[in-house]
Design a protein around this motif. Structure first.
Motif, PDB file in Angstrom:
ATOM      1  N   SER A  61       0.874  -1.112  -0.116  1.00  0.00           N
ATOM      2  CA  SER A  61       0.057   0.014   0.054  1.00  0.00           C
ATOM      3  C   SER A  61       0.895   1.346  -0.082  1.00  0.00           C
ATOM      4  N   GLY A  62       0.775   2.001  -1.256  1.00  0.00           N
ATOM      5  CA  GLY A  62       1.812   3.374  -1.120  1.00  0.00           C
ATOM      6  C   GLY A  62       2.996   2.932  -1.982  1.00  0.00           C
ATOM      7  N   GLY A  63       3.626   4.108  -1.957  1.00  0.00           N
ATOM      8  CA  GLY A  63       5.050   3.944  -2.625  1.00  0.00           C
ATOM      9  C   GLY A  63       5.933   3.648  -1.961  1.00  0.00           C
ATOM     10  N   PHE A  64       7.266   3.593  -2.346  1.00  0.00           N
ATOM     11  CA  PHE A  64       8.346   3.197  -1.617  1.00  0.00           C
ATOM     12  C   PHE A  64       8.831   3.979  -0.334  1.00  0.00           C
ATOM     13  N   LEU A  65       8.445   5.419  -0.572  1.00  0.00           N
ATOM     14  CA  LEU A  65       8.765   6.283   0.168  1.00  0.00           C
ATOM     15  C   LEU A  65       7.740   6.235   1.606  1.00  0.00           C
ATOM     16  N   ASP A  66       6.550   5.613   1.436  1.00  0.00           N
ATOM     17  CA  ASP A  66       5.520   5.455   2.264  1.00  0.00           C
ATOM     18  C   ASP A  66       5.648   4.244   3.230  1.00  0.00           C
ATOM     19  N   GLN A  67       6.653   3.648   2.949  1.00  0.00           N
ATOM     20  CA  GLN A  67       6.853   2.566   3.755  1.00  0.00           C
ATOM     21  C   GLN A  67       7.578   2.556   5.061  1.00  0.00           C
ATOM     22  N   SER A  68       7.089   1.911   6.153  1.00  0.00           N
ATOM     23  CA  SER A  68       7.674   1.792   7.405  1.00  0.00           C
ATOM     24  C   SER A  68       8.641   0.788   7.357  1.00  0.00           C
ATOM     25  N   ALA A  69       9.753   0.576   8.282  1.00  0.00           N
ATOM     26  CA  ALA A  69      10.537  -0.550   8.208  1.00  0.00           C
ATOM     27  C   ALA A  69       9.781  -1.885   8.600  1.00  0.00           C
ATOM     28  N   GLU A  70       8.836  -1.725   9.528  1.00  0.00           N
ATOM     29  CA  GLU A  70       8.087  -2.787   9.887  1.00  0.00           C
ATOM     30  C   GLU A  70       7.045  -3.283   8.674  1.00  0.00           C
ATOM     31  N   VAL A 103       3.905 -25.151  -6.574  1.00  0.00           N
ATOM     32  CA  VAL A 103       3.435 -24.361  -7.385  1.00  0.00           C
ATOM     33  C   VAL A 103       3.579 -22.894  -6.786  1.00  0.00           C
ATOM     34  N   ASN A 104       4.280 -22.171  -7.108  1.00  0.00           N
ATOM     35  CA  ASN A 104       4.562 -20.756  -6.438  1.00  0.00           C
ATOM     36  C   ASN A 104       3.883 -19.733  -7.222  1.00  0.00           C
ATOM     37  N   ILE A 105       2.942 -18.864  -6.758  1.00  0.00           N
ATOM     38  CA  ILE A 105       2.006 -17.947  -7.246  1.00  0.00           C
ATOM     39  C   ILE A 105       2.960 -16.501  -7.150  1.00  0.00           C
ATOM     40  N   GLY A 106       3.131 -16.019  -8.146  1.00  0.00           N
ATOM     41  CA  GLY A 106       3.923 -14.808  -8.224  1.00  0.00           C
ATOM     42  C   GLY A 106       2.896 -13.860  -8.972  1.00  0.00           C
ATOM     43  N   SER A 107       3.410 -12.723 -10.021  1.00  0.00           N
ATOM     44  CA  SER A 107       2.691 -11.792 -10.371  1.00  0.00           C
ATOM     45  C   SER A 107       3.381 -11.179 -11.522  1.00  0.00           C
ATOM     46  N   VAL A 108       2.513 -10.681 -12.438  1.00  0.00           N
ATOM     47  CA  VAL A 108       3.510  -9.951 -13.706  1.00  0.00           C
ATOM     48  C   VAL A 108       3.632  -8.647 -13.097  1.00  0.00           C
ATOM     49  N   VAL A 109       3.396  -8.171 -11.741  1.00  0.00           N
ATOM     50  CA  VAL A 109       4.114  -6.899 -11.437  1.00  0.00           C
ATOM     51  C   VAL A 109       5.717  -7.050 -11.313  1.00  0.00           C
ATOM     52  N   GLY A 110       6.144  -8.294 -11.140  1.00  0.00           N
ATOM     53  CA  GLY A 110       7.483  -8.666 -11.138  1.00  0.00           C
ATOM     54  C   GLY A 110       8.298  -8.131 -12.473  1.00  0.00           C
ATOM     55  N   PHE A 111       7.467  -7.781 -13.323  1.00  0.00           N
ATOM     56  CA  PHE A 111       8.199  -7.444 -14.632  1.00  0.00           C
ATOM     57  C   PHE A 111       7.531  -5.885 -14.899  1.00  0.00           C
ATOM     58  N   ALA A 112       7.041  -5.131 -14.065  1.00  0.00           N
ATOM     59  CA  ALA A 112       6.438  -3.770 -14.258  1.00  0.00           C
ATOM     60  C   ALA A 112       6.984  -2.905 -13.148  1.00  0.00           C
ATOM     61  N   PRO A 113       8.105  -2.466 -13.012  1.00  0.00           N
ATOM     62  CA  PRO A 113       8.447  -1.243 -11.908  1.00  0.00           C
ATOM     63  C   PRO A 113       7.369  -0.246 -12.287  1.00  0.00           C
ATOM     64  N   GLY A 121       6.803  -5.782  -6.133  1.00  0.00           N
ATOM     65  CA  GLY A 121       7.146  -6.365  -7.518  1.00  0.00           C
ATOM     66  C   GLY A 121       8.701  -7.104  -7.368  1.00  0.00           C
ATOM     67  N   ALA A 122       9.370  -6.502  -6.595  1.00  0.00           N
ATOM     68  CA  ALA A 122      10.492  -7.182  -6.087  1.00  0.00           C
ATOM     69  C   ALA A 122      10.331  -8.732  -5.635  1.00  0.00           C
ATOM     70  N   THR A 123       9.559  -8.786  -4.772  1.00  0.00           N
ATOM     71  CA  THR A 123       9.253 -10.062  -4.111  1.00  0.00           C
ATOM     72  C   THR A 123       8.611 -10.910  -5.231  1.00  0.00           C
ATOM     73  N   LYS A 124       7.853 -10.529  -6.089  1.00  0.00           N
ATOM     74  CA  LYS A 124       7.477 -11.345  -7.232  1.00  0.00           C
ATOM     75  C   LYS A 124       8.538 -11.664  -8.160  1.00  0.00           C
ATOM     76  N   ALA A 125       9.386 -10.881  -8.572  1.00  0.00           N
ATOM     77  CA  ALA A 125      10.573 -11.114  -9.514  1.00  0.00           C
ATOM     78  C   ALA A 125      11.447 -12.248  -8.711  1.00  0.00           C
TER      79      ALA A 125
END
Length: 204
Positions: A61-70, A103-113, A121-125
């Motif tokens: 939820s939100g962009g990279f700058l919105d994320q807390s360490a937790e 069977v591992n469920i990923g996402s096409v978001v891993g291709f789309a920064p 997206g990095a986790t899905k890559a």
């Protein structure tokens, strides 16, 4: 297996009634070490389990700058560490018996920064790369490994992340995703990318 037992019980009862099969409900939060460890133990030792579907997921939820360490730690832990540990728990037993599948469920978001979900997206890559590596190692032992990379679907993951699913350009129903993934499974495709609004899924 998921966190909400009450919501798991209903489909479990339906499958018991319709198909006369045994269904175990194991609620667990895979971001919690003790609960993840308990599931690993079950996968290592229960020979009745021949297929692992790694579908635990958490959206960003939100962009990279919105994320807390937790928030960063929890997302990466669930989407990568838990998935990897569960695969590692079951793989030796499947390899020894020369059967079964992961069977591992990923996402096409891993291709789309450009979607702006950098951590998700990095986790899905990671999921795709891991699946391809596992296929290289485990297929000679008779274990099939599949990566499923859906586009936008309608599960509650997006609502929980505060994302309006209707704001996304195209969305597929969960049933469509499952049908396409199963078709890829039957064909023993290594990577399945369920498409949108077409009758014949395109698989890689």
């Amino acid at each position: 297996m998921a966190r909400d037992q009450s919501r798991l019980d209903t489909p479990a009862e339906r499958r018991r009634a319709e198909h006369q099969v045994a269904v175990d409900v194991l609620p667990a939060d895979l971001a919690t070490p003790a609960e993840l460890s308990a599931l690993e133990t079950r996968l290592r030792h229960d020979s009745r389990i021949g297929i692992l579907i790694n579908n635990a997921d958490m959206a960003q939820s939100g962009g990279f700058l919105d994320q807390s360490a937790e928030a960063i730690e929890r997302l990466i832990t669930l989407n990568t560490m838990a998935l990897t540990r569960l695969a590692a728990a079951i793989a030796p037993r499947l390899g020894q018996s020369s059967t079964g599948a992961i069977v591992n469920i990923g996402s096409v978001v891993g291709f789309a920064p450009e979607f702006g979900m950098s951590i998700y997206g990095a986790t899905k890559a990671f999921v795709l790369f891991l699946s391809q590596g596992l296929a290289q190692e485990l297929s000679p032992k008779g274990v099939y490994v599949q990566a499923v990379l859906p586009a936008s679907t309608r599960p509650e993951i997006w609502q929980r992340a505060g994302i309006d699913i209707n704001s996304l350009p195209e969305v597929m129903d969960v049933g469509e995703l499952v049908d396409a993934a199963l078709l890829g499974f039957d064909r023993r495709e290594l990577v399945a990318i369920p498409p949108l609004h077409v009758e014949s899924p395109r698989l890689l």
